[in-house]
Design an enzyme around this catalytic site. Structure first.
Site, PDB file in Angstrom:
ATOM      1  N   ASP A  74       0.853  -1.188   0.000  1.00 52.60           N
ATOM      2  CA  ASP A  74       0.000   0.000   0.000  1.00 52.60           C
ATOM      3  C   ASP A  74       0.890   1.240   0.000  1.00 52.60           C
ATOM      4  O   ASP A  74       2.095   1.144   0.205  1.00 52.60           O
ATOM      5  CB  ASP A  74      -0.937   0.006   1.214  1.00 52.60           C
ATOM      6  CG  ASP A  74      -0.244  -0.509   2.449  1.00 52.60           C
ATOM      7  OD1 ASP A  74       0.945  -0.179   2.636  1.00 52.60           O
ATOM      8  OD2 ASP A  74      -0.869  -1.247   3.227  1.00 52.60           O
ATOM      9  N   ASP A  82      11.368   3.741  12.305  1.00 54.39           N
ATOM     10  CA  ASP A  82      12.192   2.725  12.954  1.00 54.39           C
ATOM     11  C   ASP A  82      13.518   2.443  12.245  1.00 54.39           C
ATOM     12  O   ASP A  82      14.581   2.556  12.830  1.00 54.39           O
ATOM     13  CB  ASP A  82      11.408   1.427  13.199  1.00 54.39           C
ATOM     14  CG  ASP A  82      10.533   1.002  12.030  1.00 54.39           C
ATOM     15  OD1 ASP A  82      10.657   1.606  10.946  1.00 54.39           O
ATOM     16  OD2 ASP A  82       9.737   0.060  12.195  1.00 54.39           O
ATOM     17  N   ASP A 128       1.512   4.857   1.646  1.00 50.02           N
ATOM     18  CA  ASP A 128       1.207   5.808   2.706  1.00 50.02           C
ATOM     19  C   ASP A 128       1.788   7.158   2.330  1.00 50.02           C
ATOM     20  O   ASP A 128       2.813   7.247   1.650  1.00 50.02           O
ATOM     21  CB  ASP A 128       1.816   5.340   4.034  1.00 50.02           C
ATOM     22  CG  ASP A 128       1.234   4.003   4.466  1.00 50.02           C
ATOM     23  OD1 ASP A 128       0.061   3.737   4.148  1.00 50.02           O
ATOM     24  OD2 ASP A 128       1.960   3.213   5.109  1.00 50.02           O
TER      25      ASP A 128
HETATM   26  P1  ATP Z   1       4.760  -3.394   5.351  1.00 46.69           P
HETATM   27  O1  ATP Z   1       5.411  -3.678   4.063  1.00 46.69           O
HETATM   28  O2  ATP Z   1       4.537  -4.614   6.158  1.00 46.69           O
HETATM   29  O3  ATP Z   1       3.545  -2.514   5.272  1.00 46.69           O
HETATM   30  P2  ATP Z   1       5.880  -1.074   6.539  1.00 46.69           P
HETATM   31  O4  ATP Z   1       7.291  -0.731   6.896  1.00 46.69           O
HETATM   32  O5  ATP Z   1       5.224  -0.254   5.503  1.00 46.69           O
HETATM   33  O6  ATP Z   1       5.872  -2.601   6.178  1.00 46.69           O
HETATM   34  P3  ATP Z   1       3.757  -0.231   8.257  1.00 46.69           P
HETATM   35  O7  ATP Z   1       3.275  -0.845   9.517  1.00 46.69           O
HETATM   36  O8  ATP Z   1       2.860  -0.120   7.097  1.00 46.69           O
HETATM   37  O9  ATP Z   1       5.058  -1.059   7.873  1.00 46.69           O
HETATM   38  O10 ATP Z   1       4.343   1.190   8.654  1.00 46.69           O
HETATM   39  C1  ATP Z   1       4.571   2.231   7.726  1.00 46.69           C
HETATM   40  C2  ATP Z   1       5.785   3.043   8.139  1.00 46.69           C
HETATM   41  O11 ATP Z   1       5.583   3.608   9.436  1.00 46.69           O
HETATM   42  C3  ATP Z   1       7.074   2.244   8.272  1.00 46.69           C
HETATM   43  O12 ATP Z   1       7.740   2.125   7.049  1.00 46.69           O
HETATM   44  C4  ATP Z   1       7.852   3.075   9.256  1.00 46.69           C
HETATM   45  O13 ATP Z   1       8.440   4.183   8.625  1.00 46.69           O
HETATM   46  C5  ATP Z   1       6.777   3.587  10.197  1.00 46.69           C
HETATM   47  N1  ATP Z   1       6.571   2.710  11.364  1.00 46.69           N
HETATM   48  C6  ATP Z   1       5.674   1.692  11.485  1.00 46.69           C
HETATM   49  N2  ATP Z   1       5.745   1.112  12.680  1.00 46.69           N
HETATM   50  C7  ATP Z   1       6.690   1.772  13.372  1.00 46.69           C
HETATM   51  C8  ATP Z   1       7.222   1.653  14.686  1.00 46.69           C
HETATM   52  N3  ATP Z   1       6.790   0.721  15.515  1.00 46.69           N
HETATM   53  N4  ATP Z   1       8.180   2.533  15.049  1.00 46.69           N
HETATM   54  C9  ATP Z   1       8.623   3.485  14.207  1.00 46.69           C
HETATM   55  N5  ATP Z   1       8.178   3.629  12.960  1.00 46.69           N
HETATM   56  C10 ATP Z   1       7.215   2.798  12.530  1.00 46.69           C
HETATM   57 MG    MG Z   2       3.067  -0.368   4.928  1.00 44.88          MG
END
Ligand code: ATP
Ligand code: MG
Length: 453
Positions: free
Chosen positions: A73, A149, A75
């Site tokens: 997705d 993170d 963001d």
């Molecule tokens: P996925 O591919 O599983 O969606 P993602 O990295 O995009 O992985 P998300 O949970 O969608 O994970 O989170 C979007 C963004 O928000 C991450 O890329 C990161 O920058 C930030 N983020 C998410 N969770 C945390 C956390 N626990 N601490 C700090 N930053 C976070």
């Molecule tokens: Mg994501």
């Protein structure tokens, strides 16, 4: 405070190009043209930018595009406030109470649009172990980047200029296949222990190596996961199990020392001496489905994870003199009562899990009308898939699973020839049972196997 205000007004542009000025990477170097991002995310960025705001695709999507993976997705991060964001879109709503985010619907897409988060204040509310509880200040883009993170997750893509904005050397780390924590790993795990699980999941999913500085403290800090609310852990475990790399994740979690007593779900998975083969097979099957873009039902997944617990209880209850089917129902309830709460399994999927389990003994009946009724059952497919898994794991004779595969594919005439003779006395017993209207389950195994109808 004043500095924060100024940087807010300037929309996060660096006042002085200090050491933390971001690298602005041109498309000639990273190769991500704007047609690679979804039309919805492009629209959202264009609209916000046309109203004078900063707006970028951020996080996982940029990271995935850079390594040539398909983003799940898109963001968006912006310096517009939630109210401002909402005003610019016809279908948008603000969700979340503490840190508000905006869901913007464009065609079939729902975009998560978030205002830049500010740096954590020194007096931010934390629990006794240092986990951040409230976190609701807006900030500059640089602050937003520092709050993320991993360096690979702190990348911003500007569709208008086709540039990647990189505050923490994330592009370089990705090239070196390293998952590196922003800031001091111990401090970041203390703020949010779920980051340990994210590290394992993202490394497995993206084929990256966790930087030793970030992987080393996990073993000793894993205990902090105990303080994380069950619902959040459930969400993260579900992400992990449905990442398409569950087997790798689970193996690595064990290697990282995230072992028993810390994560209830992991206990369930790793501490089943008899069930490990079954669970690992289930996870491998799930991984394959995810990678082939097939849907997976959380209920099926949890039915597999908990099955051997059910089997163990079922045996015990039967040994205590209870009949087969009532014993199964009692065992299901016991397991769901004890695990359900710990795992924060939602009520909605509990019903589906029970269906899958309670169908299993019904597959043993291959005589009379019951096989036909079973084919019509709403959950037949899930129950049958579960049966196949049991056969593959060697729990049941594969002949039974094969019979059901053939029975499904056969036409009416063939089906009739496949049926087994009804055990003698079965008809008589059924007739006898019809008389009293009590729905009580008989002590007879076969007869009672219709208990879930
Ligand atoms: P996925 O591919 O599983 O969606 P993602 O990295 O995009 O992985 P998300 O949970 O969608 O994970 O989170 C979007 C963004 O928000 C991450 O890329 C990161 O920058 C930030 N983020 C998410 N969770 C945390 C956390 N626990 N601490 C700090 N930053 C976070
Ligand atoms: Mg994501």
């Amino acid at each position: 405070m004043i500095r924060k205000f100024i940087s807010r007004i300037l929309g996060g542009k660096k006042v002085n190009a200090g050491p933390s000025a971001p690298a602005i990477i041109p498309v000639s170097s990273h190769g991500i043209t704007r047609d690679r991002i979804s039309s919805g995310s492009r629209r959202v960025c264009e609209t916000l930018q046309s109203h004078g705001h900063l707006a970028f695709v951020v996080g996982g999507a940029v990271r995935d595009l850079l390594i040539g993976a398909e983003p799940k997705d898109f963001d968006i991060a912006t310096n517009a406030t939630p109210e401002e964001i909402r005003r610019h879109f016809r279908r948008a709503r603000i969700i979340g109470r503490r840190f508000q985010i905006v869901h913007v619907m464009i065609g079939q897409e729902t975009l998560e649009v978030t205002t830049f988060r500010g740096a954590l204040a020194d007096n931010v509310k934390k629990d006794a172990h240092g986990r951040v509880l409230h976190d609701n200040v807006f900030g500059s883009q640089a602050e937003d980047a520092a709050r993320r993170d991993f360096t690979a997750n702190a990348l911003y893509y500007d569709p208008a200029r086709e540039t990647v904005i990189d505050y923490h050397h994330g592009v370089g780390d990705l090239k070196q296949k390293t998952l590196r924590m922003i800031g001091e790993p111990r401090a970041r795990y203390r703020e949010d222990p779920v980051r340990m699980l994210r590290a394992v999941r993202l490394a497995a999913k993206l084929g990256l190596l966790i930087d030793p500085a970030a992987s080393k403290p996990i073993r000793e800090m894993a205990v902090l996961l105990e303080n994380v609310p069950a619902a959040r852990l459930f969400d993260e475990m579900l992400k992990l199990l449905t990442s398409g790399h569950a087997v790798k994740c689970i193996t690595q979690l064990r290697d990282e020392g995230l072992h028993h007593g810390l994560l209830p779900l992991l206990d369930v998975i790793l501490e089943q001496p008899t069930g490990e083969k079954f669970v690992m097979l289930a996870l491998a099957t799930t991984d394959e489905r995810v990678r082939n873009n097939k849907s997976i039902a959380p209920s099926f997944l949890f039915a597999t994870l908990l099955w051997h617990e059910v089997l163990a209880h079922w045996e015990k209850i039967k040994a205590g003199g209870e009949a087969k089917i009532p014993a199964l129902y009692q065992a299901m309830d016991t397991v769901l009562d004890t695990q359900g709460e710990k795992l924060a399994i939602t009520r909605r999927i509990v019903g589906d899990i029970k269906d899958i389990w309670s169908l299993q003994p019904r597959f043993e009946v291959r005589a009379g009308k019951r096989p036909y009724a079973l084919l019509e059952h709403q959950r037949f497919r899930a129950g049958y898939d579960f049966l196949l898994l049991r056969a593959e794991a060697g729990e049941i004779n594969s002949e039974l699973a094969e019979w059901w595969t053939d029975f499904q594919n056969a036409d009416g005439e063939q089906r009739a020839t496949m049926l087994m003779p009804e055990p003698a006395g079965d008809k008589k017993r059924r007739r006898r049972r019809k008389k009293p209207a009590t729905a009580g389950l008989s002590n007879d195994d076969n007869a009672a196997s219709s208990g879930s109808e």
